[in-house]
Design an enzyme around this catalytic site. Sequence first.
Site, PDB file in Angstrom:
ATOM      1  N   SER A  71       2.631  -0.544   8.405  1.00 28.63           N
ATOM      2  CA  SER A  71       3.388  -0.808   9.639  1.00 28.63           C
ATOM      3  C   SER A  71       2.462  -0.862  10.849  1.00 28.63           C
ATOM      4  O   SER A  71       2.616  -1.728  11.720  1.00 28.63           O
ATOM      5  CB  SER A  71       4.439   0.281   9.862  1.00 28.63           C
ATOM      6  N   SER A  77       6.019  -1.848  -1.826  1.00 29.40           N
ATOM      7  CA  SER A  77       6.030  -2.824  -2.936  1.00 29.40           C
ATOM      8  C   SER A  77       5.027  -2.434  -4.025  1.00 29.40           C
ATOM      9  O   SER A  77       4.028  -3.107  -4.220  1.00 29.40           O
ATOM     10  CB  SER A  77       5.812  -4.254  -2.437  1.00 29.40           C
ATOM     11  N   GLY A  92       0.850  -1.194   0.000  1.00 21.93           N
ATOM     12  CA  GLY A  92       0.000   0.000   0.000  1.00 21.93           C
ATOM     13  C   GLY A  92       0.884   1.241   0.000  1.00 21.93           C
ATOM     14  O   GLY A  92       2.100   1.163   0.215  1.00 21.93           O
TER      15      GLY A  92
HETATM   16  N1  LIG Z   1      -7.654   2.574  10.090  1.00 19.25           N
HETATM   17  C1  LIG Z   1      -6.330   2.806  10.105  1.00 19.25           C
HETATM   18  N2  LIG Z   1      -5.481   1.826   9.751  1.00 19.25           N
HETATM   19  C2  LIG Z   1      -4.149   2.058   9.755  1.00 19.25           C
HETATM   20  N3  LIG Z   1      -3.560   3.224  10.107  1.00 19.25           N
HETATM   21  C3  LIG Z   1      -4.378   4.240  10.479  1.00 19.25           C
HETATM   22  C4  LIG Z   1      -5.791   4.082  10.480  1.00 19.25           C
HETATM   23  N4  LIG Z   1      -6.328   5.244  10.869  1.00 19.25           N
HETATM   24  C5  LIG Z   1      -5.308   6.087  11.107  1.00 19.25           C
HETATM   25  N5  LIG Z   1      -4.119   5.499  10.882  1.00 19.25           N
HETATM   26  C6  LIG Z   1      -2.812   6.149  11.033  1.00 19.25           C
HETATM   27  O1  LIG Z   1      -2.188   6.211   9.756  1.00 19.25           O
HETATM   28  C7  LIG Z   1      -0.771   6.179   9.892  1.00 19.25           C
HETATM   29  C8  LIG Z   1      -0.218   5.054   9.030  1.00 19.25           C
HETATM   30  O2  LIG Z   1       1.183   5.098   9.090  1.00 19.25           O
HETATM   31  P1  LIG Z   1       2.117   3.854   8.858  1.00 19.25           P
HETATM   32  O3  LIG Z   1       3.475   4.263   9.269  1.00 19.25           O
HETATM   33  O4  LIG Z   1       1.535   2.621   9.471  1.00 19.25           O
HETATM   34  O5  LIG Z   1       2.030   3.700   7.258  1.00 19.25           O
HETATM   35  P2  LIG Z   1       2.915   2.807   6.297  1.00 19.25           P
HETATM   36  O6  LIG Z   1       1.963   2.238   5.287  1.00 19.25           O
HETATM   37  O7  LIG Z   1       3.734   1.848   7.077  1.00 19.25           O
HETATM   38  O8  LIG Z   1       3.819   3.887   5.569  1.00 19.25           O
HETATM   39  P3  LIG Z   1       5.340   3.773   5.023  1.00 19.25           P
HETATM   40  O9  LIG Z   1       5.275   3.062   3.710  1.00 19.25           O
HETATM   41  O10 LIG Z   1       5.781   5.199   4.857  1.00 19.25           O
HETATM   42  O11 LIG Z   1       6.166   3.036   6.039  1.00 19.25           O
HETATM   43  C9  LIG Z   1      -0.474   5.957  11.370  1.00 19.25           C
HETATM   44  O12 LIG Z   1      -0.166   7.199  11.949  1.00 19.25           O
HETATM   45  C10 LIG Z   1      -1.816   5.400  11.896  1.00 19.25           C
HETATM   46  O13 LIG Z   1      -1.996   5.672  13.262  1.00 19.25           O
HETATM   47 MG   LIG Z   2       5.784   1.586   7.310  1.00 21.32          MG
END
Ligand SMILES: Nc1ncnc2c1ncn2[C@@H]1O[C@H](COP(=O)(O)OP(=O)(O)OP(=O)(O)O)[C@@H](O)[C@H]1O
Ligand SMILES: [Mg+2]
Length: 192
Positions: free
Chosen positions: A39, A106, A32
């Site tokens: 994460s 990815s 995603g």
């Molecule tokens: N329903 C939800 N599911 C997941 N995350 C959420 C949701 N609602 C709010 N958030 C927030 O969205 C953010 C997601 O960030 P996260 O670091 O998990 O993204 P990521 O996909 O790992 O990004 P990256 O590729 O940059 O590492 C977090 O701050 C999380 O608290």
């Molecule tokens: Mg991440």
Amino acid sequence: MSENIVWHNTSVSHAERTQLNGHKPAILWYTGLSGSGKSTIANAVDRKLYERGCHTYLLDGDNVRHGLNKDLGFGDNDRVENIRRITEVANLFADAGLIVGTAFISPFKEDRAQARALAGERFIEVFVDTPIEICEQRDPKGLYKKARAGEIGNFTGISSPYEAPESAEVHLRTAEMSVEQAAQVVVDYLLS
Ligand SMILES: Nc1ncnc2c1ncn2[C@@H]1O[C@H](COP(=O)(O)OP(=O)(O)OP(=O)(O)O)[C@@H](O)[C@H]1O
Ligand SMILES: [Mg+2]
């Protein structure tokens, strides 16, 4: 590859490891946009599985880039190599019997297909589907702000494509569910 490299069979079988652990190994492949929640959800899933006594491990984007893949950048070739190495490592952990989570953007279908081909039936693709506008509002690392300012090149969703999965095993629309709900969907799929 050298002709003198020979595969060595191990004395403890994969079936024996699985029996000892009490569960099958799997690779939960989260994909995603940045900020979609990979994460966050992967960690919530990991905690739930751990509490059930499952043996797990999480490979996360930034952490892997600090070590194993610190020689790689974000151009197309390096992204492909990044995913290839991660797949190999995830496969090793799964061979050891663990439920492995991988939390990387990815963005390319072909790379995910390659990971799936290498991992076989244990591969579970989890599409963390969050509209880019919401990712940009969340912007937990401030990366969208920098990308919009032209400070980061090859930024997925802005200056580099994201190819969404068409048939992921698990599809999470995070704008419509909490982290807890999303994690439960993954655990239910895995343990059903
Ligand atoms: N329903 C939800 N599911 C997941 N995350 C959420 C949701 N609602 C709010 N958030 C927030 O969205 C953010 C997601 O960030 P996260 O670091 O998990 O993204 P990521 O996909 O790992 O990004 P990256 O590729 O940059 O590492 C977090 O701050 C999380 O608290
Ligand atoms: Mg991440």
